[in-house]
Design a protein around this motif. Sequence first.
Motif, PDB file in Angstrom:
ATOM      1  N   HIS A  37      91.528 -67.779 -29.750  1.00  0.00           N
ATOM      2  CA  HIS A  37      90.715 -68.977 -29.526  1.00  0.00           C
ATOM      3  C   HIS A  37      89.457 -68.964 -30.391  1.00  0.00           C
ATOM      4  N   ILE A  38      89.127 -70.131 -30.928  1.00  0.00           N
ATOM      5  CA  ILE A  38      87.934 -70.287 -31.747  1.00  0.00           C
ATOM      6  C   ILE A  38      87.053 -71.352 -31.105  1.00  0.00           C
ATOM      7  N   ALA A  39      85.778 -71.031 -30.942  1.00  0.00           N
ATOM      8  CA  ALA A  39      84.855 -72.008 -30.352  1.00  0.00           C
ATOM      9  C   ALA A  39      83.976 -72.626 -31.427  1.00  0.00           C
ATOM     10  N   GLY A  40      83.646 -73.894 -31.244  1.00  0.00           N
ATOM     11  CA  GLY A  40      82.718 -74.584 -32.133  1.00  0.00           C
ATOM     12  C   GLY A  40      81.506 -74.960 -31.293  1.00  0.00           C
ATOM     13  N   VAL A  41      80.315 -74.774 -31.832  1.00  0.00           N
ATOM     14  CA  VAL A  41      79.084 -75.051 -31.088  1.00  0.00           C
ATOM     15  C   VAL A  41      78.173 -75.981 -31.868  1.00  0.00           C
ATOM     16  N   ASP A  42      77.601 -76.948 -31.148  1.00  0.00           N
ATOM     17  CA  ASP A  42      76.605 -77.799 -31.788  1.00  0.00           C
ATOM     18  C   ASP A  42      75.666 -78.381 -30.735  1.00  0.00           C
ATOM     19  N   ILE A  43      74.475 -78.718 -31.178  1.00  0.00           N
ATOM     20  CA  ILE A  43      73.469 -79.274 -30.275  1.00  0.00           C
ATOM     21  C   ILE A  43      73.040 -80.640 -30.778  1.00  0.00           C
ATOM     22  N   GLY A  44      72.912 -81.559 -29.817  1.00  0.00           N
ATOM     23  CA  GLY A  44      72.438 -82.897 -30.149  1.00  0.00           C
ATOM     24  C   GLY A  44      71.272 -83.233 -29.239  1.00  0.00           C
ATOM     25  N   PHE A  45      70.656 -84.404 -29.480  1.00  0.00           N
ATOM     26  CA  PHE A  45      69.498 -84.780 -28.677  1.00  0.00           C
ATOM     27  C   PHE A  45      69.588 -86.224 -28.227  1.00  0.00           C
ATOM     28  N   GLU A  46      68.987 -86.481 -27.069  1.00  0.00           N
ATOM     29  CA  GLU A  46      68.964 -87.827 -26.516  1.00  0.00           C
ATOM     30  C   GLU A  46      67.531 -88.178 -26.137  1.00  0.00           C
ATOM     31  N   ALA A  47      67.347 -89.422 -25.772  1.00  0.00           N
ATOM     32  CA  ALA A  47      66.046 -89.862 -25.260  1.00  0.00           C
ATOM     33  C   ALA A  47      64.911 -89.497 -26.203  1.00  0.00           C
ATOM     34  N   VAL A  56      80.268 -77.290 -26.589  1.00  0.00           N
ATOM     35  CA  VAL A  56      81.144 -76.217 -27.051  1.00  0.00           C
ATOM     36  C   VAL A  56      82.584 -76.690 -26.918  1.00  0.00           C
ATOM     37  N   VAL A  57      83.317 -76.557 -27.983  1.00  0.00           N
ATOM     38  CA  VAL A  57      84.729 -76.928 -27.984  1.00  0.00           C
ATOM     39  C   VAL A  57      85.536 -75.672 -28.296  1.00  0.00           C
ATOM     40  N   VAL A  58      86.567 -75.416 -27.524  1.00  0.00           N
ATOM     41  CA  VAL A  58      87.424 -74.257 -27.772  1.00  0.00           C
ATOM     42  C   VAL A  58      88.786 -74.727 -28.258  1.00  0.00           C
ATOM     43  N   LEU A  59      89.189 -74.170 -29.373  1.00  0.00           N
ATOM     44  CA  LEU A  59      90.494 -74.523 -29.928  1.00  0.00           C
ATOM     45  C   LEU A  59      91.386 -73.297 -29.935  1.00  0.00           C
ATOM     46  N   MET A  60      92.654 -73.543 -29.760  1.00  0.00           N
ATOM     47  CA  MET A  60      93.615 -72.447 -29.779  1.00  0.00           C
ATOM     48  C   MET A  60      94.149 -72.334 -31.199  1.00  0.00           C
ATOM     49  N   TRP A  61      94.161 -71.102 -31.690  1.00  0.00           N
ATOM     50  CA  TRP A  61      94.669 -70.860 -33.047  1.00  0.00           C
ATOM     51  C   TRP A  61      96.159 -70.546 -32.955  1.00  0.00           C
ATOM     52  N   VAL A  71      92.794 -78.364 -29.276  1.00  0.00           N
ATOM     53  CA  VAL A  71      91.687 -78.254 -28.330  1.00  0.00           C
ATOM     54  C   VAL A  71      92.216 -77.851 -26.956  1.00  0.00           C
ATOM     55  N   VAL A  72      91.628 -76.815 -26.368  1.00  0.00           N
ATOM     56  CA  VAL A  72      92.064 -76.383 -25.044  1.00  0.00           C
ATOM     57  C   VAL A  72      90.956 -76.465 -23.992  1.00  0.00           C
ATOM     58  N   GLU A  73      89.715 -76.565 -24.451  1.00  0.00           N
ATOM     59  CA  GLU A  73      88.619 -76.711 -23.487  1.00  0.00           C
ATOM     60  C   GLU A  73      87.380 -77.254 -24.179  1.00  0.00           C
ATOM     61  N   PHE A 102      78.078 -72.178 -22.690  1.00  0.00           N
ATOM     62  CA  PHE A 102      79.043 -71.070 -22.749  1.00  0.00           C
ATOM     63  C   PHE A 102      79.334 -70.521 -21.357  1.00  0.00           C
ATOM     64  N   ALA A 103      78.325 -70.539 -20.507  1.00  0.00           N
ATOM     65  CA  ALA A 103      78.498 -70.009 -19.149  1.00  0.00           C
ATOM     66  C   ALA A 103      79.511 -70.837 -18.360  1.00  0.00           C
ATOM     67  N   LYS A 104      79.651 -72.090 -18.724  1.00  0.00           N
ATOM     68  CA  LYS A 104      80.588 -72.977 -18.019  1.00  0.00           C
ATOM     69  C   LYS A 104      82.016 -72.828 -18.527  1.00  0.00           C
ATOM     70  N   LEU A 105      82.167 -72.096 -19.611  1.00  0.00           N
ATOM     71  CA  LEU A 105      83.489 -71.935 -20.227  1.00  0.00           C
ATOM     72  C   LEU A 105      84.372 -70.976 -19.417  1.00  0.00           C
ATOM     73  N   THR A 106      85.647 -71.289 -19.312  1.00  0.00           N
ATOM     74  CA  THR A 106      86.575 -70.385 -18.627  1.00  0.00           C
ATOM     75  C   THR A 106      87.248 -69.454 -19.619  1.00  0.00           C
TER      76      THR A 106
END
Length: 230
Positions: A37-47, A56-61, A71-73, A102-106
């Motif tokens: 599994h490979i995770a992709g991370v990025d941060i955005g802003f609102e308001a 965080v997006v997790v993809l299965m290789w 994409v799996v999660e 990341f803490a919310k990831l299974t």
Amino acid sequence: MDASLHEWNLAPKEAIALQKTLAKRLETADRIDSVQHIAGVDIGFEAGGDITRAAVVVLMWQPDSTQHLAVVEQVVHREPTRMPYIPGLLSFREIPAALEAFAKLTIRPELVMVDGQGIAHPRRLGVAAHLGLWLNLPTVGIAKSRLTGQYEEVGNMRGDWVPLTSGKDVIGAVLRSRENVKPVFVSPGHRLSLETSLDWVVRCLGRTKLPEPTRLADRLASRRDQKRLI
DNA sequence: GCGACAG
DNA sequence: ATCTTGTCGC
């Protein structure tokens, strides 16, 4: 690493000192498990920047499939923004929210791709490197522009790259991820060599400039994606 | 002192 | 990063 020993709301002077200390802990050699599994991370802003949005997006290789990545999660975490953007101190602004996501990831990925620099940083501790230490996972940074380092012009064929240097050191690569499009800046974070970093980034390239993990995380973190869901 | 400066 | 529509080009 121990979270209790680490402060995130540091004054610039302390943050810089901490970066110098942490940079010494980075592992330059490959120490990576078989990638499932490979995770992709990025941060955005609102308001207007008041809310930080970590994605965080997790993809299965799956090397044997035509569609190498699936994409799996995916997880999004929102919280009040704690620090302003200061060039060179980006990780202090973005990592706290990223860790919550990341803490919310299974799933625990074997490789993490981060939007930003790895060691291609004034003190060799870009956001990808810093996050790698925290997660104790191999990380690679993919930035859309340069923070530091020198480089020659890169060829226009997909896959062409030139070293990004700082004096005598090679701190990353300028990679043409797509023809006729501005190159991306790839640099190892933690537990990864430049060669392996480039291998994985190229392997995860779709038809666009950014590798799939980062591209999808980017989309998920963006204000536009939020509107999309409404 | 004068620029450069990830997201 | 974000504010924002159409538009030029492969």
